[in-house]
Write a protein that holds these residues in place. Sequence first.
Motif, short mmCIF file in Angstrom:
data_model
loop_
_atom_site.label_atom_id
_atom_site.label_comp_id
_atom_site.label_asym_id
_atom_site.label_seq_id
_atom_site.Cartn_x
_atom_site.Cartn_y
_atom_site.Cartn_z
N ILE A 58 0.84 -1.21 0.00
CA ILE A 58 0.00 0.00 0.00
C ILE A 58 0.87 1.26 0.00
CG2 ILE A 58 -1.71 1.29 1.35
CD1 ILE A 58 -2.72 -1.54 2.34
N ASP A 59 1.92 1.25 0.82
CA ASP A 59 2.83 2.40 0.88
C ASP A 59 3.49 2.64 -0.48
OD1 ASP A 59 2.20 2.67 3.51
OD2 ASP A 59 4.10 1.93 4.30
N ALA A 60 3.90 1.55 -1.12
CA ALA A 60 4.58 1.67 -2.42
C ALA A 60 3.61 2.24 -3.47
CB ALA A 60 5.12 0.32 -2.86
N LEU A 61 2.35 1.82 -3.39
CA LEU A 61 1.36 2.34 -4.33
C LEU A 61 1.14 3.84 -4.12
CD1 LEU A 61 -1.30 -0.54 -4.47
CD2 LEU A 61 -0.08 0.43 -6.44
N GLU A 62 1.13 4.27 -2.86
CA GLU A 62 0.97 5.72 -2.62
C GLU A 62 2.11 6.50 -3.27
OE1 GLU A 62 1.90 7.64 0.97
OE2 GLU A 62 0.67 9.40 0.50
N ALA A 63 3.33 6.01 -3.08
CA ALA A 63 4.49 6.69 -3.68
C ALA A 63 4.34 6.75 -5.20
CB ALA A 63 5.78 5.96 -3.27
N GLN A 64 3.84 5.65 -5.77
CA GLN A 64 3.66 5.60 -7.22
C GLN A 64 2.57 6.59 -7.68
OE1 GLN A 64 2.84 1.58 -8.62
NE2 GLN A 64 2.89 2.24 -10.79
N VAL A 65 1.48 6.67 -6.93
CA VAL A 65 0.43 7.64 -7.27
C VAL A 65 1.00 9.06 -7.22
CG1 VAL A 65 -1.72 8.71 -6.46
CG2 VAL A 65 -1.53 6.22 -6.54
N ASN A 66 1.76 9.36 -6.17
CA ASN A 66 2.34 10.70 -6.05
C ASN A 66 3.27 11.02 -7.20
OD1 ASN A 66 0.97 11.51 -3.76
ND2 ASN A 66 2.53 10.75 -2.36
#
Lengths: 238, 238
Positions: A58-66
């Motif tokens: 989930i954390d990695a996906l947030e970074a990718q969205v940003n």
Amino acid sequence: MSHQPHIASAFDRDLEAVQALIMKMGGLVEAAILDCARALETRDEELARQVVAGDKVIDALEAQVNDETARLIALRSPTATDLRTALTVMKIAGSLERMGDYAKNIAKRSTVLSQSAPIGGTAGTARRMAKLVEQMLKDALDAYIRRDVALAADVRQRDKDVDQIYNTLFRVLLTHMLEDPRAITNSMHLHFIAKNLERMGDHSTSIAEQVIYLVTGELPDEARPKGDSTAFVTSAKD
Amino acid sequence: MSHQPHIASAFDRDLEAVQALIMKMGGLVEAAILDCARALETRDEELARQVVAGDKVIDALEAQVNDETARLIALRSPTATDLRTALTVMKIAGSLERMGDYAKNIAKRSTVLSQSAPIGGTAGTARRMAKLVEQMLKDALDAYIRRDVALAADVRQRDKDVDQIYNTLFRVLLTHMLEDPRAITNSMHLHFIAKNLERMGDHSTSIAEQVIYLVTGELPDEARPKGDSTAFVTSAKD
């Protein structure tokens, strides 16, 4: 639905890719909410460990969205509604990331609690809270995709129910602690769990409010009933 | 300092205006952190009410930062570092707003606590935590303005100290509750206060990490020592 049809631009295509990431994050967070509560109730330490491990994704996906949203803004120079949409996407990702953290925290505490006697029906109550919160999140994300202000407003209203269960649970836990000092440590953990679920409800509400802002240009603020009344509790029996 | 001198652009002038708002927010939040802890320790209900009322100003400033930053992005179409800076400003405003909420929540609880006997030296400990957190926030914002990665890294390290005090206070409160059931309700409130201060430390750290990301392009993640170890506490005496 006031979403205006318009010819798909390069911005729209890029945005759809980012929105797909948001939906993926949303699905993982919904599962984490249900799983952490199930791990608590069924004392399933393996499931708890999976929730803890899954938070990294989930954390990695947030970074990718940003990253992808920033690139999209830099590349397409969106203005007005398109820009507001891109910024909303980042805010939603931020809320989802926080919710994932709360689920992880609940899962960690559930492994401690599984080693001692359960306290009344509190784990079942937590599971019901989790179910409500998960449904709120699901509907808030649907409201985003469909730009559905009515559904978003409905999610906002449902936060009251989560707050009410939390307030009741707070008093129940106080009573348990007063009656049996051996229940104190576990009650503190359960209280944290309940508070984290209540905060997840707040984040679902915050996503719903972002949707309302995106479509109407106005943020509902004072209207929302603020739910945690425990700040004013002076005794478990009042 | 690696901040490159360059001719002040229209973007820079707009950004400076937004940064001035961030500094204003920061000053208000710093004061709120100290004031809520002082209200708790000195049982000053009037001061607590001021902190609660003041949170509306902080919320309004966040909305203003978001609006003006969105306008700046739409108007100036910044790319690369300028865009990253604009997005960082919004994230910092979001953290400051959350910290203001926590201070408000502490102030609310302090008015309840002022009506009954204090628990040991816990209010003094909370005040020391607040002082550390306030200094972390101050330095994180200075690090942002000066693009000072070393100072930001120092803020990150100091979060350990806040976490340590929180962990100790958690055990102290458990002990008080076990020894005197009449202390249970107030201990729950004090525990919330301590947890909120610990979360404010996390937000200061998060601002510091944004600064590191802004300057170096990399977010430190796993390196940071995560501090709340109470998830694993199984007894007050261990």
